[in-house]
Write a protein that holds these residues in place. Structure first.
Motif, short mmCIF file in Angstrom:
data_model
loop_
_atom_site.label_atom_id
_atom_site.label_comp_id
_atom_site.label_asym_id
_atom_site.label_seq_id
_atom_site.Cartn_x
_atom_site.Cartn_y
_atom_site.Cartn_z
N GLY A 90 -4.33 -29.54 10.40
CA GLY A 90 -3.62 -30.68 10.98
C GLY A 90 -2.63 -30.26 12.04
O GLY A 90 -2.46 -30.93 13.07
N TYR A 91 -1.95 -29.14 11.83
CA TYR A 91 -1.00 -28.65 12.82
C TYR A 91 -1.72 -28.21 14.09
O TYR A 91 -1.28 -28.51 15.19
N ARG A 92 -2.82 -27.52 13.91
CA ARG A 92 -3.55 -27.01 15.08
C ARG A 92 -4.21 -28.12 15.88
O ARG A 92 -4.39 -27.99 17.09
N THR A 93 -4.60 -29.19 15.24
CA THR A 93 -5.25 -30.29 15.95
C THR A 93 -4.25 -31.38 16.35
O THR A 93 -4.67 -32.46 16.74
N LYS A 94 -2.98 -31.08 16.24
CA LYS A 94 -1.90 -31.98 16.66
C LYS A 94 -1.84 -33.28 15.86
O LYS A 94 -1.44 -34.31 16.36
N ASP A 104 10.67 -26.94 13.24
CA ASP A 104 9.27 -26.57 13.44
C ASP A 104 9.22 -25.06 13.64
O ASP A 104 9.36 -24.56 14.74
N GLU A 105 9.01 -24.34 12.55
CA GLU A 105 9.04 -22.88 12.59
C GLU A 105 7.81 -22.28 13.26
O GLU A 105 7.83 -21.13 13.69
N VAL A 110 3.12 -20.33 17.79
CA VAL A 110 1.94 -20.87 18.47
C VAL A 110 2.09 -20.72 19.98
O VAL A 110 1.14 -20.36 20.68
N ALA A 111 3.28 -20.97 20.50
CA ALA A 111 3.51 -20.84 21.94
C ALA A 111 3.31 -19.39 22.40
O ALA A 111 2.73 -19.15 23.46
#
Length: 120
Positions: A90-94, A104-105, A110-111
């Motif tokens: 879910g995090y990766r697919t926004k 938001d650790e 990810v950046a």
């Protein structure tokens, strides 16, 4: 003694059913993936433990105890892993709501990974 065990069984069944109901309501009512994931895992595992305890109390067989413990152990081991994988996907697919997160650790991690991939 039998009446006490029956009352204890009924209490375990009722509380277990209420915990499972709370998980179902949380899945329907919570606004985002992360809170729904929390609602699906936490009360459901405790609800299953109480249901299995009620079955063990009512059946009154020592031979059933290892089977009930294995069922709960597998649930206890697999639910956090599956919740982690759903949250990660879910995090990766926004599929998250950043305004609901206090911290938001993973954002910096990810950046930096995206930046490293674009430099290659």
């Amino acid at each position: 003694m039998n009446m006490f065990i029956d009352v204890l069984t009924a209490i375990c069944l009722l509380v277990g059913a209420l915990m499972s109901l709370a998980a179902a309501i949380g899945l329907l009512r919570f606004p985002d993936l992360m809170s729904r994931m929390h609602a699906a895992t936490k009360p459901q595992v405790l609800g299953l433990l109480l249901m299995l305890a009620a079955v063990g109390l009512q059946m009154r067989a020592w031979a059933l105890l290892p089977i009930l413990m294995i069922a709960w152990l597998f649930q206890l081991l697999t639910v956090p892993v599956s919740a982690h994988m759903v949250g990660r996907a879910g995090y990766r697919t926004k599929h998250r709501r950043p305004e609901l997160l206090s911290v938001d650790e993973l954002d910096q991690v990810v950046a930096s990974v995206v930046e490293d991939d674009s430099n290659r």
